[in-house]
Design a protein around this motif. Sequence first.
Motif, PDB file in Angstrom:
ATOM      1  N   HIS A  59       0.847  -1.187   0.000  1.00 34.29           N
ATOM      2  CA  HIS A  59       0.000   0.000   0.000  1.00 34.29           C
ATOM      3  C   HIS A  59       0.891   1.248   0.000  1.00 34.29           C
ATOM      4  CE1 HIS A  59      -3.709   2.263   1.124  1.00 34.29           C
ATOM      5  NE2 HIS A  59      -2.814   3.082   1.644  1.00 34.29           N
ATOM      6  N   SER A  60       0.661   2.120  -0.966  1.00 29.20           N
ATOM      7  CA  SER A  60       1.506   3.305  -1.070  1.00 29.20           C
ATOM      8  C   SER A  60       0.974   4.417  -0.168  1.00 29.20           C
ATOM      9  CB  SER A  60       1.506   3.753  -2.534  1.00 29.20           C
ATOM     10  OG  SER A  60       2.033   5.048  -2.623  1.00 29.20           O
ATOM     11  N   HIS A  61       1.821   4.946   0.687  1.00 26.81           N
ATOM     12  CA  HIS A  61       1.407   6.046   1.572  1.00 26.81           C
ATOM     13  C   HIS A  61       2.647   6.784   2.056  1.00 26.81           C
ATOM     14  CE1 HIS A  61       2.668   4.225   5.457  1.00 26.81           C
ATOM     15  NE2 HIS A  61       2.596   3.128   4.748  1.00 26.81           N
ATOM     16  N   GLN A  62       2.447   7.938   2.714  1.00 26.02           N
ATOM     17  CA  GLN A  62       3.583   8.757   3.159  1.00 26.02           C
ATOM     18  C   GLN A  62       3.590   8.932   4.676  1.00 26.02           C
ATOM     19  OE1 GLN A  62       1.904   9.730   0.112  1.00 26.02           O
ATOM     20  NE2 GLN A  62       3.619   8.560  -0.718  1.00 26.02           N
ATOM     21  N   ASN A  63       2.966   7.977   5.395  1.00 27.92           N
ATOM     22  CA  ASN A  63       2.832   8.148   6.843  1.00 27.92           C
ATOM     23  C   ASN A  63       3.838   7.314   7.627  1.00 27.92           C
ATOM     24  OD1 ASN A  63       0.262   9.785   6.970  1.00 27.92           O
ATOM     25  ND2 ASN A  63      -0.412   8.015   5.779  1.00 27.92           N
ATOM     26  N   ILE A  64       4.220   7.818   8.763  1.00 27.81           N
ATOM     27  CA  ILE A  64       4.955   7.008   9.745  1.00 27.81           C
ATOM     28  C   ILE A  64       4.550   7.426  11.159  1.00 27.81           C
ATOM     29  CG2 ILE A  64       7.009   6.557   8.331  1.00 27.81           C
ATOM     30  CD1 ILE A  64       8.463   8.676  10.057  1.00 27.81           C
ATOM     31  N   ARG A  65       4.894   6.582  12.118  1.00 30.36           N
ATOM     32  CA  ARG A  65       4.663   6.877  13.533  1.00 30.36           C
ATOM     33  C   ARG A  65       5.983   7.274  14.169  1.00 30.36           C
ATOM     34  NH1 ARG A  65       0.272   4.903  16.998  1.00 30.36           N
ATOM     35  NH2 ARG A  65       1.540   4.230  18.765  1.00 30.36           N
ATOM     36  N   LEU A  66       5.903   8.299  15.019  1.00 29.82           N
ATOM     37  CA  LEU A  66       7.092   8.737  15.750  1.00 29.82           C
ATOM     38  C   LEU A  66       6.792   8.664  17.245  1.00 29.82           C
ATOM     39  CD1 LEU A  66       8.029  12.008  13.778  1.00 29.82           C
ATOM     40  CD2 LEU A  66       9.115   9.758  13.567  1.00 29.82           C
ATOM     41  N   GLY A  67       7.418   7.754  17.943  1.00 26.20           N
ATOM     42  CA  GLY A  67       7.216   7.649  19.395  1.00 26.20           C
ATOM     43  C   GLY A  67       7.988   8.741  20.110  1.00 26.20           C
ATOM     44  N   PHE A  68       7.348   9.401  21.059  1.00 28.15           N
ATOM     45  CA  PHE A  68       8.031  10.459  21.798  1.00 28.15           C
ATOM     46  C   PHE A  68       8.175  10.138  23.290  1.00 28.15           C
ATOM     47  CE2 PHE A  68       3.513  11.536  21.620  1.00 28.15           C
ATOM     48  CZ  PHE A  68       3.210  11.648  22.974  1.00 28.15           C
ATOM     49  N   ALA A  69       7.312   9.258  23.801  1.00 29.41           N
ATOM     50  CA  ALA A  69       7.183   9.131  25.258  1.00 29.41           C
ATOM     51  C   ALA A  69       8.458   8.629  25.923  1.00 29.41           C
ATOM     52  CB  ALA A  69       6.020   8.202  25.595  1.00 29.41           C
ATOM     53  N   SER A  70       9.240   7.831  25.218  1.00 28.40           N
ATOM     54  CA  SER A  70      10.400   7.223  25.868  1.00 28.40           C
ATOM     55  C   SER A  70      11.647   8.110  25.818  1.00 28.40           C
ATOM     56  CB  SER A  70      10.701   5.869  25.212  1.00 28.40           C
ATOM     57  OG  SER A  70      10.937   6.059  23.841  1.00 28.40           O
ATOM     58  N   MET A  71      11.513   9.317  25.226  1.00 23.03           N
ATOM     59  CA  MET A  71      12.706  10.172  25.066  1.00 23.03           C
ATOM     60  C   MET A  71      12.633  11.400  25.951  1.00 23.03           C
ATOM     61  SD  MET A  71      12.668  10.202  20.937  1.00 23.03           S
ATOM     62  CE  MET A  71      14.360  10.079  20.422  1.00 23.03           C
ATOM     63  N   ASN A  72      13.755  11.775  26.526  1.00 22.00           N
ATOM     64  CA  ASN A  72      13.768  13.033  27.267  1.00 22.00           C
ATOM     65  C   ASN A  72      14.052  14.185  26.294  1.00 22.00           C
ATOM     66  OD1 ASN A  72      16.583  13.170  26.870  1.00 22.00           O
ATOM     67  ND2 ASN A  72      16.961  12.015  28.768  1.00 22.00           N
ATOM     68  N   ALA A  73      14.011  15.425  26.809  1.00 23.60           N
ATOM     69  CA  ALA A  73      14.100  16.606  25.945  1.00 23.60           C
ATOM     70  C   ALA A  73      15.379  16.596  25.105  1.00 23.60           C
ATOM     71  CB  ALA A  73      14.030  17.877  26.802  1.00 23.60           C
ATOM     72  N   LYS A  74      16.477  16.213  25.745  1.00 20.57           N
ATOM     73  CA  LYS A  74      17.759  16.231  25.039  1.00 20.57           C
ATOM     74  C   LYS A  74      17.748  15.217  23.886  1.00 20.57           C
ATOM     75  CE  LYS A  74      22.621  15.692  25.885  1.00 20.57           C
ATOM     76  NZ  LYS A  74      23.527  14.939  26.755  1.00 20.57           N
ATOM     77  N   GLU A  75      17.225  14.038  24.178  1.00 20.25           N
ATOM     78  CA  GLU A  75      17.161  13.006  23.135  1.00 20.25           C
ATOM     79  C   GLU A  75      16.253  13.430  21.985  1.00 20.25           C
ATOM     80  OE1 GLU A  75      17.900   9.268  26.238  1.00 20.25           O
ATOM     81  OE2 GLU A  75      15.886  10.032  25.852  1.00 20.25           O
ATOM     82  N   MET A  76      15.141  14.092  22.327  1.00 16.78           N
ATOM     83  CA  MET A  76      14.244  14.564  21.262  1.00 16.78           C
ATOM     84  C   MET A  76      14.933  15.600  20.399  1.00 16.78           C
ATOM     85  SD  MET A  76      10.407  14.591  22.896  1.00 16.78           S
ATOM     86  CE  MET A  76      10.661  15.352  24.466  1.00 16.78           C
TER      87      MET A  76
END
Lengths: 496, 496
Positions: A464-481
Amino acid sequence: MQIVSALLRIDKTQPTPVYQQIANDIICHIRQGTLKPSMALPSSRALAASLKVHRNTVVAAYDELYAQSWVDVYPKKGIFIAANLPEVTPRALVSDVNVKKLAYPEETHFNVCDKKLGHVRLFNPGVARSVTFNEGFPDTRLAPVELMLREYRRFANYQFTQKYLLYGPEQGSENLRTELAIFLSETRGLHVQPEHILITKGAQMAIYLAAQLLLGKGDVVIAGDPGYCGANEVFEQTGAKLELVPVDEHGIDLDAVEAICKKQKVTMLYVIPHHHQPTTVTLSSERRMRLLELAMKYGFAIIEDDYDYDFHYSSSPILPLASADYYGSVIYVGSFCKTIAPGIRIGFMVAPPNLIREATKMRRLIDRQGEQLLEEAMANLLKNGDITRHLKKANKLYHERRDIFCKLLREQVGDHISFKIPDGGFAIWMKYKNGLQPAVVAEKAAAMGLGISAGKDYYYDPDHSHQNIRLGFASMNAKEMEQGVDLFAKAIKKAF
Amino acid sequence: MQIVSALLRIDKTQPTPVYQQIANDIICHIRQGTLKPSMALPSSRALAASLKVHRNTVVAAYDELYAQSWVDVYPKKGIFIAANLPEVTPRALVSDVNVKKLAYPEETHFNVCDKKLGHVRLFNPGVARSVTFNEGFPDTRLAPVELMLREYRRFANYQFTQKYLLYGPEQGSENLRTELAIFLSETRGLHVQPEHILITKGAQMAIYLAAQLLLGKGDVVIAGDPGYCGANEVFEQTGAKLELVPVDEHGIDLDAVEAICKKQKVTMLYVIPHHHQPTTVTLSSERRMRLLELAMKYGFAIIEDDYDYDFHYSSSPILPLASADYYGSVIYVGSFCKTIAPGIRIGFMVAPPNLIREATKMRRLIDRQGEQLLEEAMANLLKNGDITRHLKKANKLYHERRDIFCKLLREQVGDHISFKIPDGGFAIWMKYKNGLQPAVVAEKAAAMGLGISAGKDYYYDPDHSHQNIRLGFASMNAKEMEQGVDLFAKAIKKAF
């Protein structure tokens, strides 16, 4: 006899007590043949002196060896390696098989049902990257491991623990079901009793049990696309037929559901009402009521997978479908795997008692029962309010992280992606603009040390052709983000 | 403000720290409405004085409340219950459901597949008796709980633990599979690699997975009768057809097996080679070789359930069928549930890698993965030799107990029962003489406070007439056995 002390290696920093290290080492040398049957061992005083340990330590080691029949003790003569060693050597099979020469077979000669399991995706630890946007996991650095261990320490009291070491109820700990009933009532308006609850290993087992109980070959089951492949694989393994419906910003498309119901008998519908996996949308209140009506009208069961309910930031969660289920259509599924940690496998199924009874029988066949000690620990954490307290702290932190992450994305890559801020959960569902391809960005990112989704596994059809992805944020602190978004911006530039 | 200290109950003997008890109590009173929004709280000094705790304890409690947004702090003015309480109340569904009034449904309105599960027997804690002869369990008083807890304490080190809190390999801990491969080689002559092993929840899950992979509707599976109902139930749930063969003093009857093979295609055979459940016989070496030949000739798979291998007293165990399986016919199943405790669920399947891969996929669907922390703890216990040490001690003790028990039985009820001393395991299989009926003796025994089997659940046909029961001895010390046999003798007298 000096040889004995020379053979032994003691490491006082090890968790194994020193006396046991001595005993283990001696056993090891007896087995290897370095120490022979009937050989004399040094006196405890002499060995203690050469090993520079307290004499009682060596006495304890010798006691241990004696208890295990590795040594004989002759009063006034001393201590000797046993003349008849206690080792039990298994009897070989009659035809004198030389097992040492056998290579273990590499293939069974019968067929296994790989057609049913061809699509199942297994865990892939992947290449270590300096930063990774995962699919949306909690931060295990926040996991209340100390609290869990506090509960485990209480199990050292044998009187308390004994009954949890034997066989127990297949439905799960009575204490945990009691505490969970209170928790579900307070947080979800689900006024259930312990008999409505089955404790499972994660939400996954609850989905598996429901599918095994209700689906047979050719039965129709409806799920959203894009959706959660871990559930779709379970449904297909039963031989059921999967019918997919679109997901928009208010959740699964109920007109599409009704169109399917009009054409064929539908047995089950699977829905993630909060933060649909992967698109993070919440099923609207209106659609929830209509979905219940459709279930009644067309007689299908709803699996409501609300694994994410406890993580809400902007708005309040909506009451579960199960809380308004007069008719007994809903099997409510949840989990503490996101609350404590994914590796701590506790989930639950909430359903009318007749279904829970059958699910309990099925569970008995699969693995008999859950980990009673873990379930008791969990019951105490709920009872003491530790879970509620942890959820509050985690929600506050994840809320902040979501806001920081969205701000970073808008500032640094806002021209190239679009996304809606999710109400809760652990990840953002974003879409590339300007013709950017997920797989290309992922490849450029990987070369710079950033792990990021290539956009696979969201849709049922892998092509299936699409341009979406998921980005997890919860496990990262501010510096890592910051690091991650910085690399992401660079990868996007290279992907044009 | 004196009211606040009056509301709080502190119990210093509780495991919950005092500061947390104070915070919890205050939250509880806020929720119940006893403490209202914007109400002033006493100063930490004043509250500490009236509660007779250190001031820092109250400061920590207030910090906790602040962190969770339950209180506001105004410098120089003091600390107040938050004006806007942080509680998230879920949004009701659109049609204004009054959830408080709903009774949760008692019945689903769809059918569950109860035909497949009708025979599954669930855990029944039974009536508490002063003494009970169980079906043969280990003594949980010997369970190395302290050792398990020692391993768990090590998990308090976060760096070490982090990776086991996330998702991990469905096949089970790499460390545990490595240690288990060594253990199986040393004890069973099974020269396997970690890729031949799948870690399961007890032997039960290994049996379930093998059945799911190999059996379909109408497939023929052979098992001994009397036999293990927990396996038979799994086979029947797949829709397979169960063919039963007799069990004599050398194990299952292979002439009967071959007769079935000549008439129809057989897919699988289930065998317990050591201490067959329930009759405790060991499959002879000759029959083992012939069984392997039959499997090759007729192309069926063997599930070798060797859950009891590690418990041998009189003679040596015989090498597993799997150790001589050149052809890839054998799925070897084992467990540590008898080694540590039945409530600690660790088992394993050993098979050629192609079958292990498919079984791993199936396991992923069921519950995704095992308890990583438990598996790591188990790996360390194997590595340190703790398991081997425990097995030696337990074998010595159970050997003694078996001998004491057999002597007591011969002396006190020898005229009324017959039995063969088992080579190992946890129970004796005995037969009543003189027309005594198991159910009648059980009834008389129960009236005197002795729990004893009524002879059900051993044969597939519940109405099969026989005079046998199983008497577990391993979990009882000498005094308990004396008490038990004494009551047993009295019950027998009353049963005539």
